[in-house]
Write a protein that holds these residues in place. Structure first.
Motif, PDB file in Angstrom:
ATOM      1  N   ALA A 139       0.818  -1.368  -0.087  1.00  0.00           N
ATOM      2  CA  ALA A 139       0.105  -0.101  -0.081  1.00  0.00           C
ATOM      3  C   ALA A 139       0.728   1.317   0.028  1.00  0.00           C
ATOM      4  O   ALA A 139       1.734   1.227   0.720  1.00  0.00           O
ATOM      5  CB  ALA A 139      -0.884   0.045   1.400  1.00  0.00           C
ATOM      6  N   ALA A 173      -1.931   3.286  -9.349  1.00  0.00           N
ATOM      7  CA  ALA A 173      -3.065   2.307  -8.780  1.00  0.00           C
ATOM      8  C   ALA A 173      -3.528   1.620 -10.067  1.00  0.00           C
ATOM      9  O   ALA A 173      -3.814   0.264  -9.699  1.00  0.00           O
ATOM     10  CB  ALA A 173      -3.929   3.120  -8.491  1.00  0.00           C
ATOM     11  N   GLY A 177      -2.628  -2.457  -9.663  1.00  0.00           N
ATOM     12  CA  GLY A 177      -3.790  -3.280  -9.060  1.00  0.00           C
ATOM     13  C   GLY A 177      -3.841  -4.702  -8.971  1.00  0.00           C
ATOM     14  O   GLY A 177      -4.089  -5.397  -8.151  1.00  0.00           O
ATOM     15  N   ARG A 182      -1.866  -0.983  -3.691  1.00  0.00           N
ATOM     16  CA  ARG A 182      -2.800   0.017  -3.754  1.00  0.00           C
ATOM     17  C   ARG A 182      -2.152   1.332  -3.647  1.00  0.00           C
ATOM     18  O   ARG A 182      -0.995   1.250  -2.992  1.00  0.00           O
ATOM     19  CB  ARG A 182      -3.791  -0.350  -2.434  1.00  0.00           C
ATOM     20  CG  ARG A 182      -4.561  -1.365  -2.514  1.00  0.00           C
ATOM     21  CD  ARG A 182      -5.762  -1.361  -1.432  1.00  0.00           C
ATOM     22  NE  ARG A 182      -5.194  -1.174  -0.006  1.00  0.00           N
ATOM     23  CZ  ARG A 182      -5.296  -0.098   0.604  1.00  0.00           C
ATOM     24  NH1 ARG A 182      -6.075   0.940   0.211  1.00  0.00           N
ATOM     25  NH2 ARG A 182      -4.880  -0.176   1.836  1.00  0.00           N
ATOM     26  N   ASN A 184      -2.833   5.529  -3.231  1.00  0.00           N
ATOM     27  CA  ASN A 184      -3.835   6.549  -2.937  1.00  0.00           C
ATOM     28  C   ASN A 184      -3.242   7.662  -2.401  1.00  0.00           C
ATOM     29  O   ASN A 184      -1.968   7.706  -2.062  1.00  0.00           O
ATOM     30  CB  ASN A 184      -4.845   5.983  -1.619  1.00  0.00           C
ATOM     31  CG  ASN A 184      -5.784   4.799  -2.024  1.00  0.00           C
ATOM     32  OD1 ASN A 184      -6.604   5.205  -3.002  1.00  0.00           O
ATOM     33  ND2 ASN A 184      -5.645   3.908  -1.550  1.00  0.00           N
ATOM     34  N   SER A 237      -9.035  -1.750   1.933  1.00  0.00           N
ATOM     35  CA  SER A 237      -8.524  -2.806   0.869  1.00  0.00           C
ATOM     36  C   SER A 237      -9.144  -2.737  -0.467  1.00  0.00           C
ATOM     37  O   SER A 237      -8.513  -3.210  -1.347  1.00  0.00           O
ATOM     38  CB  SER A 237      -8.614  -4.187   1.601  1.00  0.00           C
ATOM     39  OG  SER A 237     -10.102  -4.379   1.684  1.00  0.00           O
ATOM     40  N   THR A 240      -8.418   2.356  -4.120  1.00  0.00           N
ATOM     41  CA  THR A 240      -7.250   2.509  -4.751  1.00  0.00           C
ATOM     42  C   THR A 240      -7.459   3.504  -5.850  1.00  0.00           C
ATOM     43  O   THR A 240      -8.423   3.609  -6.463  1.00  0.00           O
ATOM     44  CB  THR A 240      -6.524   1.509  -5.271  1.00  0.00           C
ATOM     45  OG1 THR A 240      -5.084   1.506  -5.620  1.00  0.00           O
ATOM     46  CG2 THR A 240      -7.276   0.797  -6.552  1.00  0.00           C
TER      47      THR A 240
END
Length: 259
Positions: A139, A173, A177, A182, A184, A237, A240
């Motif tokens: 992440a 992302a 993916g 992920r 963000n 979870s 994204t």
């Protein structure tokens, strides 16, 4: 936050301000931390002491992101400290205030983009490649700014770097993916930090800003840390390619006269 206990997270720019706030929140959540800094030795020692006092395991790595050739070696060191990483927070950046006339050669513009845009691009790429080789998810949180969405005079370099970071967040992302990685972004509004305390905490300045924010106050570094924990956690979870704006409603209100 679900799923953060024991996670290994690299935070860039952790010696002060929002980065230090992120470190303390993630330490409370049980993360193991790799704390990056550039020049602020006393600041990173303070951050390290505070996260260790919260029971977190932490290591420190230094790198000057203006030297883009140093990033691969920096990341290799950061990855090795806890035998891998689960999360990356691209927080390090510079706030540049200048006009095109004052920076006609574009030197400050180029340096701002190097630190705020090129460096996180390269670090994120190193992180993603390492996660893919290790066959593990990951992440990433990119600390952007409301200036990536709406800005003002003097901020051409800074705003361009943050708008670019928002775009990269979405593209990476999409690209990563399928590997379980992920990406963000976090877009803070007005958050007083050490370098702005003297200005923003003046009563008249605080009133000036609070009148323009529906929430009626500044944000704080711990709130940015909580938002970062949220974006790194299992709670998001399925999230994204998003930019989470936390600004007390400043952008939503727009630049209308106060009524």
């Amino acid at each position: 936050m679900q799923g953060l206990q024991g996670k290994r997270v690299l935070i860039t720019g952790a010696s002060s301000g929002i980065g230090a706030g992120m470190a303390k929140v993630l330490a409370r959540e049980g993360c193991r931390l790799v704390l990056h800094y550039n020049q602020n030795d006393s600041g990173i020692r303070q951050t390290l002491a505070e996260v260790e006092a919260l029971g977190a395991k932490a290591q420190v790595v230094q790198c000057d992101f203006r030297d883009l050739s140093a990033i691969a070696g920096f990341f290799k060191q950061a990855w090795s400290l806890f035998d891998g990483l689960d999360g990356l927070v691209n927080n390090a950046g510079v706030v540049t205030k200048t006009t095109a006339v004052n920076d006609s050669s574009g030197e400050q513009f180029a340096e701002t983009l190097a630190v705020n845009l090129q460096a996180p691009y390269q670090i994120s790429t190193e992180f993603a490649q390492a996660c893919i080789r290790a066959d593990q998810p990951g992440a990433i949180v990119n600390n952007s700014s409301i200036h990536g969405q709406a800005t003002c005079e003097w901020f051409s370099a800074y705003a361009a770097s943050k708008a670019g970071l928002d775009a990269i967040t979405k593209v990476q992302a999409v690209e990563w993916g399928r590997h379980g990685i992920r990406v963000n972004g976090l877009a803070p509004g007005v958050v007083p930090v050490e370098r702005t305390f003297d200005i923003l905490l003046k009563p008249e300045m605080e009133q000036y800003w609070s009148e323009r924010m529906p929430a009626g106050r500044y944000g704080n570094v711990e709130e940015m840390g909580e938002a970062t924990a949220y974006l790194l956690s299992d709670v998001t979870s399925w999230m994204t390619g998003s930019i989470l704006t936390i600004d007390g409603g400043l952008i939503a209100r727009g630049n209308y006269p106060l009524r």
